[in-house]
Design a protein around this motif. Structure first.
Motif, PDB file in Angstrom:
ATOM      1  N   ALA A   1      29.592  91.411 -61.214  1.00  0.00           N
ATOM      2  CA  ALA A   1      29.164  92.197 -60.065  1.00  0.00           C
ATOM      3  C   ALA A   1      29.265  91.349 -58.794  1.00  0.00           C
ATOM      4  N   GLY A   2      29.811  91.927 -57.754  1.00  0.00           N
ATOM      5  CA  GLY A   2      29.989  91.209 -56.495  1.00  0.00           C
ATOM      6  C   GLY A   2      31.362  90.605 -56.319  1.00  0.00           C
ATOM      7  N   THR A   3      32.191  90.641 -57.369  1.00  0.00           N
ATOM      8  CA  THR A   3      33.539  90.099 -57.258  1.00  0.00           C
ATOM      9  C   THR A   3      34.381  90.949 -56.301  1.00  0.00           C
ATOM     10  N   ILE A   4      35.120  90.290 -55.438  1.00  0.00           N
ATOM     11  CA  ILE A   4      36.074  90.968 -54.563  1.00  0.00           C
ATOM     12  C   ILE A   4      37.474  90.535 -54.987  1.00  0.00           C
ATOM     13  N   ALA A   5      38.359  91.515 -55.203  1.00  0.00           N
ATOM     14  CA  ALA A   5      39.696  91.211 -55.701  1.00  0.00           C
ATOM     15  C   ALA A   5      40.737  92.092 -55.020  1.00  0.00           C
ATOM     16  N   MET A   6      41.961  91.591 -54.984  1.00  0.00           N
ATOM     17  CA  MET A   6      43.074  92.336 -54.391  1.00  0.00           C
ATOM     18  C   MET A   6      43.742  93.177 -55.471  1.00  0.00           C
ATOM     19  N   THR A   7      44.150  94.393 -55.096  1.00  0.00           N
ATOM     20  CA  THR A   7      44.765  95.324 -56.039  1.00  0.00           C
ATOM     21  C   THR A   7      46.188  94.887 -56.359  1.00  0.00           C
ATOM     22  N   PRO A   8      46.560  94.762 -57.635  1.00  0.00           N
ATOM     23  CA  PRO A   8      47.914  94.320 -57.976  1.00  0.00           C
ATOM     24  C   PRO A   8      48.976  95.293 -57.482  1.00  0.00           C
ATOM     25  N   ASN A   9      50.135  94.733 -57.107  1.00  0.00           N
ATOM     26  CA  ASN A   9      51.301  95.471 -56.604  1.00  0.00           C
ATOM     27  C   ASN A   9      51.082  96.036 -55.202  1.00  0.00           C
TER      28      ASN A   9
ATOM     29  N   ASP B   1      41.138  95.707 -67.853  1.00  0.00           N
ATOM     30  CA  ASP B   1      42.278  94.818 -68.089  1.00  0.00           C
ATOM     31  C   ASP B   1      43.222  94.761 -66.878  1.00  0.00           C
ATOM     32  N   THR B   2      42.922  95.489 -65.838  1.00  0.00           N
ATOM     33  CA  THR B   2      43.773  95.444 -64.646  1.00  0.00           C
ATOM     34  C   THR B   2      43.797  94.018 -64.084  1.00  0.00           C
ATOM     35  N   PRO B   3      44.986  93.450 -63.886  1.00  0.00           N
ATOM     36  CA  PRO B   3      45.077  92.046 -63.445  1.00  0.00           C
ATOM     37  C   PRO B   3      44.880  91.883 -61.937  1.00  0.00           C
ATOM     38  N   TYR B   4      43.652  91.978 -61.494  1.00  0.00           N
ATOM     39  CA  TYR B   4      43.358  91.794 -60.074  1.00  0.00           C
ATOM     40  C   TYR B   4      43.465  90.315 -59.684  1.00  0.00           C
ATOM     41  N   SER B   5      43.752  90.089 -58.410  1.00  0.00           N
ATOM     42  CA  SER B   5      43.699  88.728 -57.849  1.00  0.00           C
ATOM     43  C   SER B   5      42.313  88.528 -57.239  1.00  0.00           C
ATOM     44  N   ILE B   6      41.507  87.705 -57.863  1.00  0.00           N
ATOM     45  CA  ILE B   6      40.148  87.477 -57.360  1.00  0.00           C
ATOM     46  C   ILE B   6      40.218  86.619 -56.102  1.00  0.00           C
ATOM     47  N   VAL B   7      39.604  87.114 -55.029  1.00  0.00           N
ATOM     48  CA  VAL B   7      39.697  86.415 -53.752  1.00  0.00           C
ATOM     49  C   VAL B   7      38.347  85.941 -53.237  1.00  0.00           C
ATOM     50  N   GLY B   8      37.251  86.478 -53.767  1.00  0.00           N
ATOM     51  CA  GLY B   8      35.952  86.042 -53.286  1.00  0.00           C
ATOM     52  C   GLY B   8      34.804  86.757 -53.951  1.00  0.00           C
ATOM     53  N   LYS B   9      33.628  86.665 -53.342  1.00  0.00           N
ATOM     54  CA  LYS B   9      32.425  87.265 -53.916  1.00  0.00           C
ATOM     55  C   LYS B   9      31.495  87.709 -52.796  1.00  0.00           C
ATOM     56  N   VAL B  10      30.741  88.750 -53.077  1.00  0.00           N
ATOM     57  CA  VAL B  10      29.770  89.264 -52.118  1.00  0.00           C
ATOM     58  C   VAL B  10      28.585  88.302 -52.053  1.00  0.00           C
TER      59      VAL B  10
ATOM     60  N   PRO C   1      31.481  84.540 -60.592  1.00  0.00           N
ATOM     61  CA  PRO C   1      32.752  83.988 -60.121  1.00  0.00           C
ATOM     62  C   PRO C   1      32.590  82.526 -59.778  1.00  0.00           C
ATOM     63  N   SER C   2      33.458  81.700 -60.341  1.00  0.00           N
ATOM     64  CA  SER C   2      33.405  80.264 -60.080  1.00  0.00           C
ATOM     65  C   SER C   2      34.396  79.903 -58.999  1.00  0.00           C
ATOM     66  N   ALA C   3      34.328  78.653 -58.573  1.00  0.00           N
ATOM     67  CA  ALA C   3      35.212  78.220 -57.494  1.00  0.00           C
ATOM     68  C   ALA C   3      36.661  78.304 -57.893  1.00  0.00           C
ATOM     69  N   SER C   4      36.961  78.264 -59.201  1.00  0.00           N
ATOM     70  CA  SER C   4      38.339  78.279 -59.641  1.00  0.00           C
ATOM     71  C   SER C   4      38.793  79.645 -60.055  1.00  0.00           C
ATOM     72  N   THR C   5      37.843  80.598 -60.199  1.00  0.00           N
ATOM     73  CA  THR C   5      38.254  81.903 -60.679  1.00  0.00           C
ATOM     74  C   THR C   5      37.861  83.054 -59.811  1.00  0.00           C
ATOM     75  N   ALA C   6      36.685  83.060 -59.242  1.00  0.00           N
ATOM     76  CA  ALA C   6      36.280  84.259 -58.529  1.00  0.00           C
ATOM     77  C   ALA C   6      35.568  84.001 -57.238  1.00  0.00           C
ATOM     78  N   SER C   7      35.523  82.783 -56.797  1.00  0.00           N
ATOM     79  CA  SER C   7      34.832  82.549 -55.530  1.00  0.00           C
ATOM     80  C   SER C   7      35.825  82.512 -54.410  1.00  0.00           C
TER      81      SER C   7
END
Length: 314
Positions: A207-215, A231-240, A308-314
């Motif tokens: 919860a709180g993950t912000i991600a970019m929509t693929p394609n 399973d949608t492969p979003y690009s995680i860019v940050g967190k709320v 979300p960690s610094a390497s995956t979702a922050s």
């Protein structure tokens, strides 16, 4: 008379001798100059041949700045919902630290921290579009509420879900692998307490993950208001960091059918009034701890919903 002739002959002879001496001296100097210039030419020739042998005169490649982000163009002609907003620079953007993003919705503000280390392209794209006013007065077009997929989707000015900025890039920060289950325990009660719920054990997008929509990740992004396992492969860019309750209230209001008949359109209009991105200080080695959710103390080794960690979702 004879003595006069003799004297003239001596003078003429002396003149010829002087001329011969001068000529000999000139020839000697000429030979010396030729020797000096010949030596210098030989040295220069040796140097040139040596440099040539070492490749000094080979064609040199033009120095270019390495690309950090390669923006792939999308077919504007084939998709009228796409908007040509130009493209961000391919290099020179920050690749470390964080940026603060504020999404001013008509129902409240959502503030997020963008991870420029794990997702430099996503952060750069959001800032580029935000600075141009791309997101201003656009509607969030989708609210998913199926099991394992709880997110609010925004960033498509057309409101159809198939539009946005006419470029994309690779998935640069995919979610972490599923969390492993707790280690076996001989104590039945401890084992039960340590075993996470299925949602917590497999959540890819806390919860709180912000991600970019693929394609369509040029501009479209989602905000997960509940832990999700899609399973949608979003690009995680940050967190709320604040305002997640604003999105939760939008979700609680429910959905209605969109033009395609899908029950995914937010029942209440969700409008992005403005979206801004500003640089902040470099990422801190220690991130704030996630809010505690269990009602009872968890046993040692208990797994909770991953953050979300610094390497995956922050």
């Amino acid at each position: 008379m004879a003595s006069s002739n003799t004297r003239q002959r001596k003078l003429a002879r002396a003149k010829v001798d002087r001329q011969m001496v001068r000529r000999a001296d000139q020839e000697r100097r000429s030979r010396q100059l030729k020797a000096v210039f010949g030596g210098l030419f030989a040295l220069v020739l040796v140097g040139v041949l040596g440099a040539w042998g070492l490749g000094a005169f080979d064609a040199k490649p033009v120095d270019t700045v390495a690309e950090t982000c390669a923006w792939n163009p999308l077919d504007v002609a084939g998709n009228a919902n796409l908007k040509d907003a130009g493209k961000p620079a391919t290099s020179g953007m920050p690749t470390s630290g964080t940026a603060a993003m504020t999404i001013a919705l008509n129902s409240g503000n959502v503030v997020a921290e963008l991870d420029r280390t794990a997702a430099p392209c996503g952060a750069a794209s959001l800032k580029y579009l935000a600075d141009s006013g791309f997101y201003n007065d656009t509607k969030c077009h989708k609210l998913t509420h199926a099991e394992g997929d709880f997110a609010l989707a925004c960033g498509d000015p057309s409101g159809t879900g198939s539009g946005g900025a006419a470029y994309s890039w690779w998935v640069e920060n995919p979610p972490a692998a599923e969390a492993p289950s707790a280690a076996p325990s001989t104590d039945a009660s401890a084992s039960a307490a340590a075993t996470p719920s299925p949602a917590a054990a497999t959540a890819k997008y806390p919860a709180g993950t912000i991600a970019m929509t693929p394609n369509l990740n040029g501009s479209q992004f989602v905000i997960f208001y509940k832990a999700s396992t899609t399973d949608t492969p979003y690009s995680i860019v940050g967190k709320v960091t604040s305002g997640l309750d604003v999105v939760e209230k939008i979700a609680q209001a429910g959905t209605t059918a969109n033009e395609a008949g899908e029950d995914t359109k937010p029942k209440q209009d969700v409008v992005v009034k403005t979206l801004t991105v500003v640089d902040t200080t470099p990422a801190s080695p220690s991130a704030p701890a996630a809010p505690a959710s269990p009602s009872a103390p968890a046993a040692s080794g208990a797994a909770t919903t991953p953050k979300p960690s610094a390497s995956t979702a922050s």
